[in-house]
Design a protein around this motif. Structure first.
Motif, PDB file in Angstrom:
ATOM      1  N   VAL A  67       0.847  -1.204   0.000  1.00 22.53           N
ATOM      2  CA  VAL A  67       0.000   0.000   0.000  1.00 22.53           C
ATOM      3  C   VAL A  67       0.882   1.253   0.000  1.00 22.53           C
ATOM      4  O   VAL A  67       0.642   2.206  -0.746  1.00 22.53           O
ATOM      5  CB  VAL A  67      -0.944   0.002   1.230  1.00 22.53           C
ATOM      6  CG1 VAL A  67      -1.597   1.371   1.403  1.00 22.53           C
ATOM      7  CG2 VAL A  67      -2.008  -1.072   1.074  1.00 22.53           C
ATOM      8  N   HIS A  68       1.932   1.233   0.826  1.00 23.95           N
ATOM      9  CA  HIS A  68       2.880   2.349   0.895  1.00 23.95           C
ATOM     10  C   HIS A  68       3.448   2.648  -0.502  1.00 23.95           C
ATOM     11  O   HIS A  68       3.431   3.789  -0.969  1.00 23.95           O
ATOM     12  CB  HIS A  68       3.986   1.980   1.888  1.00 23.95           C
ATOM     13  CG  HIS A  68       5.079   2.991   2.005  1.00 23.95           C
ATOM     14  ND1 HIS A  68       5.319   3.685   3.158  1.00 23.95           N
ATOM     15  CD2 HIS A  68       6.021   3.407   1.116  1.00 23.95           C
ATOM     16  CE1 HIS A  68       6.346   4.498   2.970  1.00 23.95           C
ATOM     17  NE2 HIS A  68       6.797   4.349   1.743  1.00 23.95           N
ATOM     18  N   GLU A  69       3.936   1.608  -1.186  1.00 26.08           N
ATOM     19  CA  GLU A  69       4.536   1.802  -2.518  1.00 26.08           C
ATOM     20  C   GLU A  69       3.493   2.216  -3.544  1.00 26.08           C
ATOM     21  O   GLU A  69       3.775   3.019  -4.433  1.00 26.08           O
ATOM     22  CB  GLU A  69       5.242   0.530  -2.980  1.00 26.08           C
ATOM     23  CG  GLU A  69       6.479   0.149  -2.181  1.00 26.08           C
ATOM     24  CD  GLU A  69       7.495   1.279  -2.081  1.00 26.08           C
ATOM     25  OE1 GLU A  69       7.642   2.038  -3.047  1.00 26.08           O
ATOM     26  OE2 GLU A  69       8.129   1.399  -1.021  1.00 26.08           O
ATOM     27  N   LEU A  70       2.296   1.646  -3.409  1.00 23.95           N
ATOM     28  CA  LEU A  70       1.234   1.994  -4.362  1.00 23.95           C
ATOM     29  C   LEU A  70       0.863   3.469  -4.284  1.00 23.95           C
ATOM     30  O   LEU A  70       0.620   4.105  -5.302  1.00 23.95           O
ATOM     31  CB  LEU A  70      -0.011   1.145  -4.105  1.00 23.95           C
ATOM     32  CG  LEU A  70      -0.167  -0.120  -4.944  1.00 23.95           C
ATOM     33  CD1 LEU A  70      -1.398  -0.887  -4.515  1.00 23.95           C
ATOM     34  CD2 LEU A  70      -0.233   0.192  -6.431  1.00 23.95           C
ATOM     35  N   THR A  71       0.841   4.022  -3.068  1.00 25.48           N
ATOM     36  CA  THR A  71       0.483   5.441  -2.978  1.00 25.48           C
ATOM     37  C   THR A  71       1.556   6.301  -3.651  1.00 25.48           C
ATOM     38  O   THR A  71       1.224   7.251  -4.347  1.00 25.48           O
ATOM     39  CB  THR A  71       0.286   5.917  -1.519  1.00 25.48           C
ATOM     40  OG1 THR A  71       1.446   5.603  -0.785  1.00 25.48           O
ATOM     41  CG2 THR A  71      -0.922   5.276  -0.891  1.00 25.48           C
ATOM     42  N   HIS A  72       2.848   5.927  -3.470  1.00 23.02           N
ATOM     43  CA  HIS A  72       3.903   6.649  -4.206  1.00 23.02           C
ATOM     44  C   HIS A  72       3.593   6.612  -5.704  1.00 23.02           C
ATOM     45  O   HIS A  72       3.649   7.618  -6.401  1.00 23.02           O
ATOM     46  CB  HIS A  72       5.265   5.969  -4.029  1.00 23.02           C
ATOM     47  CG  HIS A  72       5.937   6.242  -2.719  1.00 23.02           C
ATOM     48  ND1 HIS A  72       6.118   7.504  -2.215  1.00 23.02           N
ATOM     49  CD2 HIS A  72       6.519   5.402  -1.815  1.00 23.02           C
ATOM     50  CE1 HIS A  72       6.762   7.415  -1.062  1.00 23.02           C
ATOM     51  NE2 HIS A  72       7.016   6.168  -0.795  1.00 23.02           N
ATOM     52  N   SER A  73       3.304   5.397  -6.186  1.00 22.62           N
ATOM     53  CA  SER A  73       3.111   5.201  -7.621  1.00 22.62           C
ATOM     54  C   SER A  73       1.901   5.951  -8.134  1.00 22.62           C
ATOM     55  O   SER A  73       1.942   6.542  -9.209  1.00 22.62           O
ATOM     56  CB  SER A  73       2.935   3.715  -7.933  1.00 22.62           C
ATOM     57  OG  SER A  73       3.983   2.983  -7.367  1.00 22.62           O
ATOM     58  N   LEU A  74       0.806   5.895  -7.370  1.00 17.71           N
ATOM     59  CA  LEU A  74      -0.422   6.539  -7.844  1.00 17.71           C
ATOM     60  C   LEU A  74      -0.263   8.048  -7.894  1.00 17.71           C
ATOM     61  O   LEU A  74      -0.739   8.696  -8.823  1.00 17.71           O
ATOM     62  CB  LEU A  74      -1.609   6.134  -6.966  1.00 17.71           C
ATOM     63  CG  LEU A  74      -1.999   4.657  -7.125  1.00 17.71           C
ATOM     64  CD1 LEU A  74      -3.134   4.283  -6.192  1.00 17.71           C
ATOM     65  CD2 LEU A  74      -2.374   4.335  -8.568  1.00 17.71           C
ATOM     66  N   VAL A  75       0.439   8.607  -6.897  1.00 14.32           N
ATOM     67  CA  VAL A  75       0.670  10.053  -6.925  1.00 14.32           C
ATOM     68  C   VAL A  75       1.591  10.417  -8.095  1.00 14.32           C
ATOM     69  O   VAL A  75       1.355  11.391  -8.805  1.00 14.32           O
ATOM     70  CB  VAL A  75       1.258  10.550  -5.581  1.00 14.32           C
ATOM     71  CG1 VAL A  75       1.729  11.986  -5.703  1.00 14.32           C
ATOM     72  CG2 VAL A  75       0.224  10.427  -4.483  1.00 14.32           C
ATOM     73  N   ALA A  76       2.632   9.588  -8.313  1.00 15.34           N
ATOM     74  CA  ALA A  76       3.531   9.841  -9.450  1.00 15.34           C
ATOM     75  C   ALA A  76       2.745   9.836 -10.751  1.00 15.34           C
ATOM     76  O   ALA A  76       2.937  10.688 -11.611  1.00 15.34           O
ATOM     77  CB  ALA A  76       4.627   8.772  -9.496  1.00 15.34           C
ATOM     78  N   ARG A  77       1.839   8.881 -10.870  1.00 19.77           N
ATOM     79  CA  ARG A  77       1.065   8.789 -12.104  1.00 19.77           C
ATOM     80  C   ARG A  77       0.129   9.980 -12.255  1.00 19.77           C
ATOM     81  O   ARG A  77      -0.048  10.526 -13.327  1.00 19.77           O
ATOM     82  CB  ARG A  77       0.284   7.480 -12.134  1.00 19.77           C
ATOM     83  CG  ARG A  77      -0.171   7.154 -13.528  1.00 19.77           C
ATOM     84  CD  ARG A  77      -0.408   5.713 -13.728  1.00 19.77           C
ATOM     85  NE  ARG A  77      -1.580   5.319 -12.968  1.00 19.77           N
ATOM     86  CZ  ARG A  77      -2.072   4.084 -12.983  1.00 19.77           C
ATOM     87  NH1 ARG A  77      -1.482   3.150 -13.678  1.00 19.77           N
ATOM     88  NH2 ARG A  77      -3.125   3.786 -12.285  1.00 19.77           N
ATOM     89  N   LYS A  78      -0.471  10.369 -11.152  1.00 28.79           N
ATOM     90  CA  LYS A  78      -1.368  11.520 -11.158  1.00 28.79           C
ATOM     91  C   LYS A  78      -0.616  12.770 -11.646  1.00 28.79           C
ATOM     92  O   LYS A  78      -1.172  13.649 -12.286  1.00 28.79           O
ATOM     93  CB  LYS A  78      -1.885  11.730  -9.724  1.00 28.79           C
ATOM     94  CG  LYS A  78      -2.934  12.787  -9.584  1.00 28.79           C
ATOM     95  CD  LYS A  78      -4.217  12.193  -9.072  1.00 28.79           C
ATOM     96  CE  LYS A  78      -5.353  13.081  -9.522  1.00 28.79           C
ATOM     97  NZ  LYS A  78      -6.624  12.711  -9.062  1.00 28.79           N
ATOM     98  N   GLN A  79       0.683  12.829 -11.323  1.00 27.59           N
ATOM     99  CA  GLN A  79       1.483  13.991 -11.708  1.00 27.59           C
ATOM    100  C   GLN A  79       2.063  13.841 -13.109  1.00 27.59           C
ATOM    101  O   GLN A  79       2.884  14.642 -13.540  1.00 27.59           O
ATOM    102  CB  GLN A  79       2.621  14.194 -10.703  1.00 27.59           C
ATOM    103  CG  GLN A  79       2.103  14.597  -9.334  1.00 27.59           C
ATOM    104  CD  GLN A  79       3.219  14.738  -8.324  1.00 27.59           C
ATOM    105  OE1 GLN A  79       4.282  14.154  -8.479  1.00 27.59           O
ATOM    106  NE2 GLN A  79       2.985  15.493  -7.279  1.00 27.59           N
ATOM    107  N   GLY A  80       1.653  12.772 -13.786  1.00 26.88           N
ATOM    108  CA  GLY A  80       2.043  12.636 -15.188  1.00 26.88           C
ATOM    109  C   GLY A  80       3.260  11.761 -15.436  1.00 26.88           C
ATOM    110  O   GLY A  80       3.755  11.687 -16.548  1.00 26.88           O
TER     111      GLY A  80
END
Ligand SMILES: [Zn+2]
Length: 373
Positions: A67-80
């Protein structure tokens, strides 16, 4: 860490991999919970119950890290930014994000959500442990342990040394203030190395006192030390390649070789005799097969050269991602690293303009360093 990893799931379009080293940690976790933590805190439990809960709790630790890593990834994706996969390994997880953030604020957001998600999880697990206290002592105990672990994960990741999340937060702040990514990385990396040193020292002291938990600290310290140094080096290299275009880095002279050629023949006839280092692999009938660089040959043991074929070591065409003559050097570096290949073709529309190998980047950096540019 290992070349081989297991692909276990796909969440929100992001592939989740497990590195074999992670399995070792999973077993150690289960063992330390079932053999020590649960029996010491809940002496009334049967052995089977302790092992069952140890296993379940370890699975949920795995889930928490994910979950910790997924939130990093999802925010990164949200930022393009493009996120291809997450790999869980020995000491946690790594989200494979194609590029380093290009703005301080982006990095800040991406880094801070990790620890925040761990704290949120800790809160949820603590709530569960209170709710379940009457209904089931084992489940409540497991939830309590997970609350503690997630709090620890959040705090540890907030330590202000690169490459931990807190180090990235610090780097983004220094970067924002100074406008200098290289300097910001140096500060965060030095603090990261200091933290690693303290962990190592604490680990050795524990071991001298006969506490084998110190081994964990040493392991984590060693990992952080090398990651902090590597992180800084990567940033320096990246900044040296920034602003350089693909057309200034590429080799425009390359020979064509058949896929069935042995490496020995390639080295004797093409590399040594004609001084060539980059090769297009073509077959009469099927056309372009791939590209081979000297690096691919070097990574094959010499005793295999007489029978290993070019097709065994080349980067096949479906793994080649072309760039244009104007692509930035730092972007090419990220592309090579994230695809784990040694070469990239430079295409102008349908026309092959040149090829860039890892070595071309290295030579360019070397030249720049020698000339003190
Ligand atoms: Zn994190």
């Amino acid at each position: 860490m290992f070349k081989h990893k297991w692909r276990v799931a796909k969440v929100f379009g992001i592939t989740i991999n497990i590195d074999p080293s992670w399995l070792v940690i999973f077993l150690l976790f289960t063992w330390s919970l079932a053999g020590y933590y649960f029996p010491q805190n809940y002496p009334g439990w049967t052995k089977a119950l302790a092992w069952g809960m140890g296993f379940l709790t370890s699975l949920l630790v795995f889930f928490s890290v994910l979950v910790h890593e997924l939130t990093h990834s999802l925010v990164a994706r949200k930022q393009g930014d493009e996120v291809s996969d997450i790999t869980l390994f020995l000491l946690g997880g790594v989200a494979q994000i194609r590029e380093e953030p290009d703005k301080p604020l982006k990095e800040f957001g991406m880094a801070i959500v990790g620890p925040l998600s761990s704290f949120v999880l800790a809160g949820i697990f603590f709530g569960l442990s209170v709710l379940l206290a009457q209904a089931s002592q084992p489940l409540s105990a497991s939830a309590l342990y997970l609350a503690i672990i997630n709090t620890g994960l959040g705090i540890f990741n907030l330590l202000p040394g690169f490459p931990m999340d807190g180090g990235r937060v610090l780097r983004s702040i220094v970067w924002k203030i100074s406008g200098d990514l290289k300097k910001a990385t140096r500060v965060a990396s030095l603090i990261g190395q200091a933290i690693a040193f303290l962990l190592l020292a604490a680990g050795f002291i524990q071991i001298l006192r006969g506490q084998f938990g110190g081994l964990w600290l040493i392991l984590i310290g060693l990992f952080l030390q090398s990651a902090a140094v590597r992180g800084y080096e990567q940033t320096v290299v990246r900044s040296m390649l920034q602003g350089v275009k693909a057309k200034d880095l590429m080799s425009t002279e390359f020979a064509t070789v058949p896929a069935g050629l042995t490496l020995q023949a390639l080295v004797d006839d093409f590399v040594l005799h004609r001084k060539e280092r980059v090769f297009i692999v073509m077959d009469q009938e099927s056309g372009l097969q791939g590209i081979v660089c000297l690096e691919d040959v070097k990574s094959t043991p010499k005793q295999n050269w007489p029978w290993a074929r070019v097709r065994d070591v080349m980067t096949p065409k479906d793994k080649l991602a072309a760039v244009t003559p104007d692509t930035d050097g730092s972007q090419i570096l990220s592309s090579l690293a994230s695809r784990d290949v040694n070469q990239v073709p430079v295409m102008d529309g349908d026309h092959l303009e040149g090829i860039i190998c890892r070595n071309d980047l290295l030579r360019y950096i070397q030249l720049k360093t020698e000339l003190k540019l």
